[in-house]
Motif scaffolding. Structure first.
Motif, PDB file in Angstrom:
ATOM      1  N   MET A 139      42.721  47.493  46.337  1.00 25.25           N
ATOM      2  CA  MET A 139      42.301  46.239  46.961  1.00 25.25           C
ATOM      3  C   MET A 139      41.509  45.354  46.000  1.00 25.25           C
ATOM      4  O   MET A 139      41.625  44.132  46.047  1.00 25.25           O
ATOM      5  CB  MET A 139      41.436  46.541  48.191  1.00 25.25           C
ATOM      6  N   ALA A 140      40.700  45.950  45.113  1.00 26.40           N
ATOM      7  CA  ALA A 140      39.826  45.142  44.264  1.00 26.40           C
ATOM      8  C   ALA A 140      39.449  45.911  43.006  1.00 26.40           C
ATOM      9  O   ALA A 140      39.480  47.147  42.977  1.00 26.40           O
ATOM     10  CB  ALA A 140      38.567  44.753  45.030  1.00 26.40           C
ATOM     11  N   ILE A 141      39.113  45.149  41.972  1.00 30.12           N
ATOM     12  CA  ILE A 141      38.549  45.707  40.741  1.00 30.12           C
ATOM     13  C   ILE A 141      37.127  45.185  40.631  1.00 30.12           C
ATOM     14  O   ILE A 141      36.897  43.971  40.700  1.00 30.12           O
ATOM     15  CB  ILE A 141      39.350  45.284  39.504  1.00 30.12           C
ATOM     16  N   GLU A 142      36.164  46.069  40.475  1.00 31.47           N
ATOM     17  CA  GLU A 142      34.758  45.675  40.386  1.00 31.47           C
ATOM     18  C   GLU A 142      34.196  46.013  39.010  1.00 31.47           C
ATOM     19  O   GLU A 142      34.471  47.081  38.457  1.00 31.47           O
ATOM     20  CB  GLU A 142      33.934  46.381  41.459  1.00 31.47           C
ATOM     21  N   ALA A 191      47.056  43.254  32.956  1.00 28.53           N
ATOM     22  CA  ALA A 191      46.353  44.533  33.131  1.00 28.53           C
ATOM     23  C   ALA A 191      45.810  44.681  34.546  1.00 28.53           C
ATOM     24  O   ALA A 191      45.896  45.757  35.151  1.00 28.53           O
ATOM     25  CB  ALA A 191      45.212  44.641  32.114  1.00 28.53           C
ATOM     26  N   GLU A 192      45.251  43.600  35.084  1.00 31.66           N
ATOM     27  CA  GLU A 192      44.731  43.638  36.454  1.00 31.66           C
ATOM     28  C   GLU A 192      45.854  43.835  37.461  1.00 31.66           C
ATOM     29  O   GLU A 192      45.703  44.550  38.457  1.00 31.66           O
ATOM     30  CB  GLU A 192      43.961  42.352  36.749  1.00 31.66           C
ATOM     31  N   ALA A 193      46.999  43.207  37.193  1.00 27.52           N
ATOM     32  CA  ALA A 193      48.153  43.338  38.092  1.00 27.52           C
ATOM     33  C   ALA A 193      48.620  44.788  38.172  1.00 27.52           C
ATOM     34  O   ALA A 193      48.991  45.270  39.251  1.00 27.52           O
ATOM     35  CB  ALA A 193      49.287  42.437  37.603  1.00 27.52           C
ATOM     36  N   ARG A 194      48.600  45.494  37.033  1.00 26.42           N
ATOM     37  CA  ARG A 194      49.015  46.901  37.050  1.00 26.42           C
ATOM     38  C   ARG A 194      48.085  47.739  37.920  1.00 26.42           C
ATOM     39  O   ARG A 194      48.534  48.591  38.680  1.00 26.42           O
ATOM     40  CB  ARG A 194      49.033  47.453  35.617  1.00 26.42           C
ATOM     41  N   LEU A 201      49.871  37.199  37.502  1.00 23.53           N
ATOM     42  CA  LEU A 201      49.534  35.847  37.934  1.00 23.53           C
ATOM     43  C   LEU A 201      49.519  35.691  39.462  1.00 23.53           C
ATOM     44  O   LEU A 201      49.530  34.576  39.982  1.00 23.53           O
ATOM     45  CB  LEU A 201      50.482  34.803  37.322  1.00 23.53           C
ATOM     46  N   SER A 202      49.457  36.804  40.184  1.00 26.55           N
ATOM     47  CA  SER A 202      49.297  36.725  41.640  1.00 26.55           C
ATOM     48  C   SER A 202      47.934  36.134  41.973  1.00 26.55           C
ATOM     49  O   SER A 202      46.965  36.312  41.229  1.00 26.55           O
ATOM     50  CB  SER A 202      49.404  38.120  42.268  1.00 26.55           C
TER      51      SER A 202
END
Length: 279
Positions: A139-142, A191-194, A201-202
C-alpha cells in the motif's frame, strides 16, 4: 464522439454514473458486463462506454484483465481528515496493516533532514525504509528519519510490528505530541512501482510529516508514498459551530501507520488553505 456535439458531456457523465452503479452493487472481484453488453444495456455508443470505463479504470475502481473481462477493483482504503479545532482522533482504516523492513541504518542527517529536525547535518539519525501492506498487499513506502540520540538500541522488530510511538514512549521515554503533515500528488518511479506492484508513473499521494514531542522538539521526519489507485482521503469541513462530538475510533491516519499515536498524547491537526511544502 466529438466533445462539441450537444449532449455529449452529459451522455458520458450519465454513462459513467450507470457503470459506477453497477460497480457499487457488486463486491471486489466480481465481473461487470463487457463493453459491448454495456452499449446495449445503456443505449450508447462504444466510444462513450469505453471513455467511461477508461476513467473508472484510471480511478482504481475497475480492473481490466486481458482475455477475461472487467472486474470490480479491490476496495480503496479510505481515511477521513478532521477539523483542526480539536485533538486529532482517527477513524479506523479497513484491513490488516503490517510492515516489511526494506532498510535500517544509522547515518548523518545531512543538510535537508538536519534542517527539518533542527539538528546539525553531522548529527546522527536512524533511517528506516519500510513497505506498508494491507491484507498482504503493498500500500505504501515509508521513509523514516528519527533522531538517533532519542532511540538508543532501537531494533528492527520495533519497526516491523506493534505501535512505533508506543515503543518510543515505553522504551525510550519519547512522548510525541504534535504532527504537521502535508499531502500532494505525485507519480511513482520504476523502483517504487516494483515495490508497490503498480505500473511505472502510476499516480500516488506523497505525505510529508514532522512529529514533535511535548517540549516542541522535532523527533521524526517522515515522507511516505501511498498508492493512488488504492488510497483516498475524505475531508470533514467544519462550517459552523456544532454540539460536542464524541471522539472517533482510534486507527490509521494518512501517512501514519495504524496504531501510531493511538496511546500517546493528543495531536493537533492544523487545517490551512494552502499546501505546506516545508514540513
Amino acid at each position: 464522439m466529438d466533445a462539441d456535439v450537444p449532449g455529449t458531456v452529459l451522455k458520458r457523465e450519465r454513462t459513467r454514473d450507470a457503470v459506477l452503479e453497477l460497480i457499487e452493487s457488486r463486491s471486489p472481484g466480481d465481473a461487470i458486463p463487457s463493453e459491448r453488453a454495456l452499449c446495449s444495456l445503456l443505449g450508447v455508443s462504444r466510444p462513450t462506454v469505453r471513455a467511461a470505463v477508461d476513467e473508472l479504470v484510471a480511478a482504481g475502481l475497475l480492473v481490466r484483465e486481458h482475455g477475461r473481462g472487467m472486474f470490480v477493483a479491490p476496495a480503496k482504503i479510505t481515511q477521513e481528515l478532521v477539523a483542526g479545532d480539536r485533538p486529532l482522533t482517527v477513524p479506523q482504516a479497513a484491513g490488516a496493516w503490517s510492515s516489511r523492513l526494506l532498510e535500517f541504518t544509522t547515518l548523518q542527517a545531512g543538510a535537508r533532514v538536519g534542517r527539518k529536525l533542527r539538528m546539525s547535518p553531522a548529527a546522527e539519525i536512524v533511517y528506516v525504509a519500510r513497505l506498508r501492506l494491507v491484507d498482504g498487499a503493498p500500500m505504501a513506502i515509508e521513509h523514516l528519519h528519527i533522531r538517533a540520540e532519542l532511540v538508543p538500541g532501537l531494533s528492527a522488530q520495533e519497526l516491523e510490528s506493534g505501535d512505533l510511538y508506543e515503543h518510543l514512549r515505553a522504551t525510550h521515554g519519547v512522548h510525541v505530541h504534535e504532527a504537521v503533515q502535508a499531502i500532494e500528488p505525485t507519480v511513482v518511479t520504476r523502483a517504487e512501482a516494483r515495490l508497490l506492484d503498480v505500473p511505472e508513473l502510476s499516480p500516488a499521494l506523497l505525505f510529508e510529516r514532522l512529529t514533535s514531542d511535548t517540549s516542541g522538539r522535532p523527533v521524526e521526519y517522515v515522507h511516505s508514498l501511498y498508492r493512488g489507485d488504492r488510497y483516498r482521503i475524505v475531508s470533514r469541513l467544519a462550517l459552523g459551530p456544532a454540539a460536542e462530538v464524541a471522539p472517533d475510533r482510534e486507527g490509521h491516519h494518512p501517512g501514519i501507520p495504524p496504531g501510531d499515536f493511538a496511546h500517546g498524547d493528543a495531536i493537533t491537526s492544523s487545517t490551512r488553505g494552502d499546501i505546506q511544502t516545508g514540513v
